[in-house]
Design a protein around this motif. Structure first.
Motif, short mmCIF file in Angstrom:
data_model
loop_
_atom_site.label_atom_id
_atom_site.label_comp_id
_atom_site.label_asym_id
_atom_site.label_seq_id
_atom_site.Cartn_x
_atom_site.Cartn_y
_atom_site.Cartn_z
N ILE A 46 60.99 77.48 37.80
CA ILE A 46 62.25 76.73 37.93
C ILE A 46 62.52 76.42 39.40
O ILE A 46 62.97 75.32 39.74
N ASP A 47 62.27 77.38 40.29
CA ASP A 47 62.44 77.13 41.72
C ASP A 47 61.54 75.98 42.17
O ASP A 47 61.96 75.12 42.95
N GLU A 48 60.30 75.98 41.69
CA GLU A 48 59.37 74.90 42.04
C GLU A 48 59.87 73.56 41.50
O GLU A 48 59.79 72.54 42.18
N ALA A 49 60.40 73.57 40.29
CA ALA A 49 60.92 72.35 39.69
C ALA A 49 62.11 71.84 40.49
O ALA A 49 62.24 70.63 40.70
N GLY A 50 62.95 72.74 40.95
CA GLY A 50 64.09 72.35 41.78
C GLY A 50 63.65 71.74 43.09
O GLY A 50 64.22 70.73 43.54
N GLU A 51 62.64 72.33 43.70
CA GLU A 51 62.10 71.78 44.95
C GLU A 51 61.49 70.41 44.70
O GLU A 51 61.69 69.47 45.49
#
Length: 151
Positions: A46-51
């Motif tokens: 999810i953090d990667e998707a947000g980035e």
């Protein structure tokens, strides 16, 4: 762009490592610990998707502007999560684990999310099959409970 590529590969390595740990724990019957590892892996994803979403809207830097385009960022994040089967696989595995704990509400939620994350054109029927199986388990449990109450 080089930095984001490094972050992506670091994140994917972390996701894969956490997923392997989760699978190992699941194989050993440590359901709660396996769920914890899958959850951590999904948080990294999810953090990667947000980035990824933030990079798609890189001209937006102020928080009020970010709030205005939250739906657009969410759409970018979902595109990222559907790039491969990883998110769908994780949510399916978590749904199965919640079902083993008889937490059918969380199981159904994770399995439904898994179906949303299946990449277009991919054939991955496990979440739908598991939802159907869980529906049968829930129906059987309700029938058994009703029979106990009438006795």
């Amino acid at each position: 762009c080089e930095y984001s590529t490094m972050v992506y590969y670091w994140g994917m390595n972390m996701v894969e490592e956490l997923m392997e740990q989760a699978q190992s724990l699941q194989d050993k019957g440590n359901i709660e610990e396996a769920l914890e590892r899958y959850s951590k892996a999904f948080d990294v994803l999810i953090d990667e998707a947000g980035e990824y979403a933030r990079q798609q809207e890189s001209d937006i830097t102020e928080l009020p502007e970010l709030r205005k385009i939250a739906d657009k960022l969410f759409a970018h994040s979902k595109v990222y999560l559907k790039k491969n089967i990883t998110a769908a696989y994780m949510r399916n595995a978590m749904g199965v684990l919640f079902a083993q704990l008889k937490d059918y509400t969380n199981a159904e939620q994770r399995l439904t999310e898994a179906m949303d994350f299946i990449p277009d054109g991919a054939e991955y029927n496990d979440p739908a099959d598991n939802l159907e199986r869980i529906a049968g388990e829930v129906a059987a449990a309700r029938t058994a409970q009703a029979e106990q109450e009438t006795e």
